[in-house]
Design an enzyme around this catalytic site. Structure first.
Site, PDB file in Angstrom:
ATOM      1  CB  ALA A  70       0.275  -6.515  -6.636  1.00  0.00           C
ATOM      2  CB  ALA A  71       5.047  -7.268  -8.305  1.00  0.00           C
ATOM      3  NE  ARG A 125      -1.872   0.094 -18.872  1.00  0.00           N
ATOM      4  CZ  ARG A 125      -1.549  -0.404 -17.688  1.00  0.00           C
ATOM      5  NH1 ARG A 125      -0.271  -0.469 -17.342  1.00  0.00           N
ATOM      6  NH2 ARG A 125      -2.468  -0.817 -16.857  1.00  0.00           N
ATOM      7  CD  GLU A 149      -0.730 -17.022  -9.015  1.00  0.00           C
ATOM      8  OE1 GLU A 149      -0.956 -17.694  -7.990  1.00  0.00           O
ATOM      9  OE2 GLU A 149       0.131 -16.119  -9.048  1.00  0.00           O
ATOM     10  CB  CYS A 181      -4.279  -5.124   1.668  1.00  0.00           C
ATOM     11  SG  CYS A 181      -2.572  -4.971   1.130  1.00  0.00           S
ATOM     12  NE  ARG A 195      -5.175  -4.504 -21.073  1.00  0.00           N
ATOM     13  CZ  ARG A 195      -3.959  -4.171 -20.634  1.00  0.00           C
ATOM     14  NH1 ARG A 195      -3.326  -4.950 -19.788  1.00  0.00           N
ATOM     15  NH2 ARG A 195      -3.378  -3.065 -21.062  1.00  0.00           N
ATOM     16  CB  VAL A 214       7.951 -21.334 -12.223  1.00  0.00           C
ATOM     17  CG1 VAL A 214       9.432 -21.388 -12.593  1.00  0.00           C
ATOM     18  CG2 VAL A 214       7.148 -20.719 -13.361  1.00  0.00           C
ATOM     19  CD1 TRP A 225      -0.661  26.482  16.382  1.00  0.00           C
ATOM     20  CD2 TRP A 225       0.977  25.591  15.145  1.00  0.00           C
ATOM     21  NE1 TRP A 225       0.230  27.489  16.106  1.00  0.00           N
ATOM     22  CE2 TRP A 225       1.259  26.967  15.353  1.00  0.00           C
ATOM     23  CE3 TRP A 225       1.879  24.837  14.400  1.00  0.00           C
ATOM     24  CZ2 TRP A 225       2.388  27.598  14.836  1.00  0.00           C
ATOM     25  CZ3 TRP A 225       3.013  25.453  13.887  1.00  0.00           C
ATOM     26  CH2 TRP A 225       3.250  26.813  14.098  1.00  0.00           C
ATOM     27  NE  ARG A 281       4.808  25.769  17.634  1.00  0.00           N
ATOM     28  CZ  ARG A 281       3.921  26.529  18.257  1.00  0.00           C
ATOM     29  NH1 ARG A 281       2.622  26.384  18.019  1.00  0.00           N
ATOM     30  NH2 ARG A 281       4.314  27.465  19.107  1.00  0.00           N
TER      31      ARG A 281
END
Length: 458
Positions: free
Chosen positions: A13-14, A24, A37, A47, A74, A84, A440, A448
């Protein structure tokens, strides 16, 4: 002038969000991007693995957001199954080894992104690495578990740990037709909740047919002559097992960073500034499960391994390495999960978090319903709220209930981010109609009650 090279370590992901965002902003003629990777997959939803194992997601590829071929098309130089092994900060280069051929090489960088993720915690005990004992962190781990379930001699599974992964995997194994025992060292499952709320999860798990063993310390895994797991041993008993899943949690995978002398926090994660740049290094960024982030409620650093954060980190890093500017201010600790139809949600601080941060607080717990009580399908919901005693500032919310419970925590997440008091929350203009909420909303009922308690406390 030679073209800059961006090197990314980690293809989930990151890492790949950072690479994609940088691409981009800068084309292949402006910025070379090389990504390493060590596994065989990229940009997938870890997940979603419990739901794939359980059969709710029938196809592994449904969890893959972007394939290696799509990344390469891309203009991202992606090297799969390449690990690595060293970061040379002074020389601005990384050393990598091809896991199939064994070939080794150095690659120089102008900018480096570390997105090495986290690793499942494997307890140091006899049999922890035996056949049939599985951590579940990557798609490869998920495939190994599914294959192991098919090979299992019997239908008995033991899950060690009762956090998000442990609870979700327990349900997945029930769905696969296994008898499931969860062995948990805590007093109740879901330690991300206070024990009084975790007790509600405990009841739901037992209602699903899961055997819960709390306050138990696993001391070893007993194996057969074939080296495969036969039982999980605790300090008080032994639980037969044909397969074992470790759901104890994860640690930041920062061994590379530590060896390179990069700064780590108290939880073992990399420390970064708001731009996700590694502290003290102008050309190195880090994001995802390998970093620590600022908790906006307590003001302390935390390790919060979630895909939502990892993707945001990647966007910020990609913007910055691609010539723009972006920041990641921090988190409030929002997370949701489920056991069967029981929804579980939390955001902000638990009681022990508030105590550790030195905060004085009040707590309230209310029972309400997901819809107007007279409307068909209404179900009970429990909301616990913490507020700072002197100021009334919202500190945290936990919600356990059926349909419509979990996503209500988003109201509290926004309130926490905005620094609202519980008194201010009572005036929130939330959507209402009988099919969706009582007049509510349960979160406002809790606010509250919390506001009244804060007033009483002076």
């Amino acid at each position: 002038m030679s073209m800059e090279r961006l090197v990314v370590i980690g293809g989930d992901a990151a890492g790949m969000s950072a690479a994609s965002q940088a691409r981009r902003l800068k084309g292949p003629g402006e910025l070379e991007i090389v990504a390493f990777e060590r596994g065989g997959f990229t940009s997938y939803s870890a997940c979603g693995i419990p739901y794939w194992v359980g059969g709710a997601v029938p196809d592994r590829d449904a969890l893959i957001a972007r394939t290696p071929e799509e990344h390469r098309a891309r203009g991202i130089g992606l090297r799969l199954r390449t690990e690595v092994t060293r970061i040379d900060v002074a020389g601005r280069r990384v050393h990598a080894r091809d896991l199939d051929s064994g070939a080794e090489s150095w690659t120089s960088y102008d900018k480096l992104v570390i997105a090495t993720g986290a690793r499942p915690i494997r307890p140091e005990m006899p049999g922890a690495d035996a056949a049939g004992v599985h951590g579940v962190q990557t798609l490869g781990d998920g495939q190994e578990l599914i294959d192991s379930l098919a090979r299992a001699r019997g239908r008995r599974a033991v899950v060690v740990g009762a956090g998000y992964i442990g609870v979700e995997m327990a349900e997945a194994l029930i769905d696969r037709g296994f008898e499931v025992t969860v062995v948990n060292r805590g007093s109740e499952p879901m330690a991300t909740l206070d024990p009084d709320m975790g007790r509600l999860v405990h009841r739901a798990m037992e209602g699903l047919g899961i055997t819960m063993v709390n306050d138990a310390e696993v001391t070893g895994v007993r194996t057969g002559d074939d080296g495969r797991v036969r039982a999980v041993v605790t300090d008080a008993a032994e639980y037969p097992a044909d397969v074992v899943v470790l759901g104890i949690g994860v640690r930041p995978e920062t061994s590379l960073a530590e060896a390179a002398g990069l700064p780590l926090g108290a939880h073992g994660g990399l420390l970064t500034d708001l731009a996700m740049r590694v502290r003290g290094h102008t050309d190195i960024w880090a994001g995802g499960d390998c970093v620590e982030v600022l908790d906006l409620v307590s003001g302390q650093e935390r390790h919060v391994p979630l895909g939502t954060h990892a993707n945001k980190h990647g966007q910020v890093i990609g913007t910055n390495t691609g010539g723009g500017y972006a920041t990641f201010p921090g988190v409030v600790g929002t997370a949701v999960s489920k056991v069967c139809d029981l929804e579980i949600a939390r955001t902000g601080l638990r009681e022990k978090d508030a105590h550790r941060a030195g905060l004085q607080y009040e707590t309230v717990t209310i029972e309400s319903t997901s819809r107007a009580g007279y409307y068909p399908g209404s179900s009970p919901m429990t909301v616990k709220m913490l507020a700072e005693r002197r100021t009334g500032r919202l500190l945290g919310v936990q919600i356990v209930g059926r349909e419509g419970a979990a996503k209500r925590v988003d109201i509290a997440a926004v309130a926490l981010t905005a620094g609202m008091t519980v008194e201010q929350m009572t005036a929130l203009d939330l959507g209402y109609a009988p099919p969706f909420s009582p007049v509510w909303d349960p979160v406002l009922v809790a606010a509250r009650k919390a506001a009244a308690k804060v007033r009483e406390a002076g």
